[in-house]
Write an enzyme that holds these catalytic residues in place. Structure first.
Site, short mmCIF file in Angstrom:
data_model
loop_
_atom_site.label_atom_id
_atom_site.label_comp_id
_atom_site.label_asym_id
_atom_site.label_seq_id
_atom_site.Cartn_x
_atom_site.Cartn_y
_atom_site.Cartn_z
N ASP A 103 -38.62 43.55 44.43
CA ASP A 103 -39.25 42.28 44.79
C ASP A 103 -39.00 41.27 43.68
O ASP A 103 -39.25 41.54 42.51
CB ASP A 103 -40.76 42.50 45.00
N HIS B 151 -43.37 28.41 42.97
CA HIS B 151 -44.33 29.52 42.90
C HIS B 151 -44.52 30.00 41.46
O HIS B 151 -45.65 30.13 40.98
CB HIS B 151 -43.86 30.68 43.79
N ARG C 188 -51.98 31.08 33.09
CA ARG C 188 -51.83 30.88 31.65
C ARG C 188 -51.80 29.38 31.36
O ARG C 188 -50.76 28.82 30.95
CB ARG C 188 -50.52 31.52 31.16
N GLU D 58 -48.17 36.88 50.51
CA GLU D 58 -47.06 36.16 49.87
C GLU D 58 -45.94 35.98 50.90
O GLU D 58 -45.51 36.94 51.52
CB GLU D 58 -46.53 36.89 48.63
N GLU E 199 -42.36 35.54 51.89
CA GLU E 199 -41.05 35.84 51.30
C GLU E 199 -40.02 36.08 52.39
O GLU E 199 -40.35 36.39 53.53
CB GLU E 199 -41.12 37.10 50.43
N ASP F 88 -45.65 40.13 51.14
CA ASP F 88 -45.96 40.99 50.00
C ASP F 88 -47.46 40.87 49.71
O ASP F 88 -47.88 40.18 48.78
CB ASP F 88 -45.11 40.53 48.81
N ARG G 95 -55.22 40.19 43.96
CA ARG G 95 -55.06 39.44 42.70
C ARG G 95 -55.96 39.94 41.59
O ARG G 95 -55.58 39.88 40.41
CB ARG G 95 -55.33 37.95 42.94
N GLN H 55 -54.40 43.11 40.30
CA GLN H 55 -53.20 42.75 39.55
C GLN H 55 -53.55 42.26 38.14
O GLN H 55 -52.91 42.64 37.16
CB GLN H 55 -52.43 41.67 40.33
N LYS I 224 -50.07 45.79 44.65
CA LYS I 224 -49.11 45.42 45.67
C LYS I 224 -48.60 46.61 46.48
O LYS I 224 -48.03 46.42 47.55
CB LYS I 224 -47.92 44.69 45.04
N THR J 248 -46.45 46.34 52.38
CA THR J 248 -45.52 45.22 52.45
C THR J 248 -45.06 45.15 53.90
O THR J 248 -44.51 46.12 54.41
CB THR J 248 -44.31 45.45 51.53
N GLU K 48 -51.88 29.78 45.42
CA GLU K 48 -51.42 28.39 45.28
C GLU K 48 -52.21 27.44 46.18
O GLU K 48 -52.63 26.38 45.75
CB GLU K 48 -49.93 28.31 45.60
#
Lengths: 411, 411
Positions: free
Chosen positions: B114, B121, B130, B185, B187, B219, B223, B226, B239, B243, B358
């Site tokens: 992946d 993104h 961060r 996600e 993708e 995906d 969170r 993670q 994750k 999928t 997002e």
């Protein structure tokens, strides 16, 4: 037959091999200096009829594993009975000298999960790479931290390891070039026998039936590539070029008398309920790493032992806990899935390190070898052999894992 | 037949399905509202004899992919000829209404890689997670950063997604409990057709022949799990629970008229030689995300589009570059390997985000939905549908990727 050998009747590990004169690869069980061709036993009525002949003429153990524990235990028991016979009583072709076999990678690995469950390894790596921070990340004692590796590059003992190229920082600028910090990692590989159901986590104390057996595993690593790539998604190209495993899968049944609780009996903090187990689940293995440089090979020198590790003292997390964590989100495991234990290192990094990172403390203190050579990381022509066994001559029968060897060739 | 549909003669995507009345799954090619059973064509001499019938009665496309591009192109061309015929001229059973098919996951995924190749993104995720550091890590513009995902939990469109449990920090203390930050996600999934040779990197400008086709890929991500687990080895249990991919694999041949260079023509700094290519390699796809809450479903409301993304504008790195990076260390890819593009997001995170992270800026700004509902992360009963297509009614024939749907069920 085979008594006293690390491949004697107490062991009986499974492999897959091409046998001279046979067209298809066969599932074989090692017995002393020989191997037993299970299909020959089957054809002569020496295997229980529940064993399907098709799974015995297969390029991998996966079809046998998919048949379940009853079937593979039946097959192993039948070989145990053969071990009590004399060779002349056996059908022609049942015994093949191991030296005549071309052993194959015994598994079609579905998912390969590599752990980080060695306490001394994780501590040393933290000290080397992040000297100003706590050695262990805050998650480390709560979950058996792991990542998914590449299953398509799992290779067998004896495969050459081409020095990988990768992106590394050179004076602060990334360049694509051969790694200068090629390393090995000493690990045990756990082979899943019985899969799990989707959406049904397996608790650590239910994990026993899912383990078919173990192999030795070398998680080759390019440290400079790893340093540049690993944020934020973890190691990728630094490790995906090759993972070597030994050819013989030593069964969980053979290891059962050699299990200890080790760290799992005294983990602090106590892990979450699904990760907790009071069953001894860590094989009491002695591991060692042999390094043979090209010069040693030319001189006929088999090489030098650079590390000796007590596996049970090294591993904080067990296979049962790794499996429980990997399925704790509902993920499924399948027969033939492979879990790496994580690098096994003792507390003395310079003598018991499971990698050159530890043995040379990040490359700062080269390993001095006989003949005036030294190593910080692997050079072309170097061979690494991992060996493992449990028990000893005075106690229970010795169980040999055999070895996994690999030689570095130029990029 | 099929003209003007997104599944018309310009598309002809491959799938695997159970067909009523047939014992084994079949390889099928969509044609308008129907699908063509390739084995029926084969039996009536309508496929070139080089196509092996056995690969057409298979539970996955892998055996067909392993036959190579000549074979799969021959098969697709034959369907193109069928498209020009009238139904009454075709052998009985050659055409099956797509609505009668039980579509299967079309691949046995070997390795699932992946990526993280979406510029907006990666930038947004950096800003959210961060805020005091540069949004992109120093490696991001030099290599298409990626990790290995779990191949055993790749599921098809329509599979329910059980809310995973995992270790999350609650008031600073790790607890094992159902995720409270379940996300999707958006993708694209790239399906490898022709594998590579061990030790032989594939350069980006040689990558075309290795791509069989594409699917939509969700995906799913937890969170909070993670955040706790990802140092230092990257995402794992956050994750690996599921999928989802769409059922129809749209071929690289169908997409060929719709490729653009996008960011790959203006990457700064220029990537290393093996990653560089001047071939347009990014499909010019329109993607959208549909969210249907349980309440909407009860009211017969099909749901609301929460994001629209121009794929070519979203992706900094192409499949060719991902493949070149993944093999740059000598690693092999195999037919049926799957590469996720990484999350595709436009520059406007609130309208073009490829994830709820997002769209809600890390959960800080809930998405307001019709009927007074709002979402920060997914709730039980929510369905996510990803859709994609290229071309439009006024230009080249429209190519539909179809959709990948999944509904969240309680832990």
């Amino acid at each position: 037959m085979g008594a006293g050998s690390g491949f004697g009747p107490a062991n009986l590990p499974f492999g897959v091999a091409r046998i001279p004169g046979q067209r298809d690869p066969r599932v074989v069980v090692a017995l002393g200096e020989d191997a037993v061709d299970l299909l020959v036993l089957h054809r002569h009525g020496l295997l229980d009829s529940q064993v399907d002949a098709a799974v015995l003429a297969s390029p991998t153990l996966n079809p046998l594993l998919a048949q379940g524990p009853e079937v593979w235990r039946t097959a192993r028991r039948a070989v145990g009975e053969v071990a009590g016979a004399t060779a002349s009583d056996l059908p022609a072709g049942a015994l093949v000298p191991r030296s005549a076999l071309a052993l194959l990678v015994p598994l079609a690995v579905g998912d390969f999960v590599d752990g980080y469950g060695g306490l001394h390894h994780a501590t040393s790596m933290g000290q080397i790479l992040r000297p100003d921070a706590p050695a262990l990340q805050p998650n480390w004692r709560h979950i058996p931290v792991a990542y998914h590796g590449r299953s398509g590059t799992v290779v067998g003992s004896g495969a050459t390891i081409r020095r990988p190229r990768g992106h590394v920082l050179v004076d602060g600028t990334p360049q694509y070039r051969p790694t200068e910090r090629l390393d090995f990692e000493l690990e045990l590989g756990y082979v899943v026998g019985t899969g799990s159901e989707p959406g049904s986590p397996v608790r650590a104390d239910e994990a026993d039936d899912h383990l078919f057996g173990v192999v030795l595993l070398n998680d080759w690593s390019a440290r400079d590539v790893q340093a540049f790539e690993y944020q934020p998604l973890g190691p990728f190209a630094a490790k995906s070029f090759a993972t070597s495993i030994s050819h013989w899968v030593v069964t969980a049944d053979a290891l059962a008398p050699h299990l200890v609780a080790g760290w799992t009996a005294r983990q602090d903090p106590a892990p979450a309920a699904h990760l907790r187990t009071c069953r001894p689940g860590i094989p009491d293995l002695h591991l060692e790493v042999l390094l043979q440089t090209e010069a040693m090979g030319r001189a006929g020198d088999p090489g030098v032992v650079v590390s000796r590790v007590d596996f049970a003292a090294a591993m904080y997390w067990s296979f049962a806990q790794q499996l429980a964590h990997a399925t704790s989100n509902g993920a499924v495991v399948r027969p033939g899935d492979l879990f790496g234990s994580g690098t096994a290192s003792g507390p003395d990094a310079r003598r018991q390190g499971g990698s050159l990172m530890e043995l040379t403390w990040g490359g700062a203190q080269p390993l001095e070898l006989p003949g005036g050579e030294e190593r910080r990381f692997l050079r072309d022509g170097d061979s690494i052999v991992l060996r493992g066994w449990c028990g000893d001559a005075d106690g229970a029968p010795k169980i040999e894992l055999g070895e996994v060897a690999g030689t570095v060739v130029p990029a």
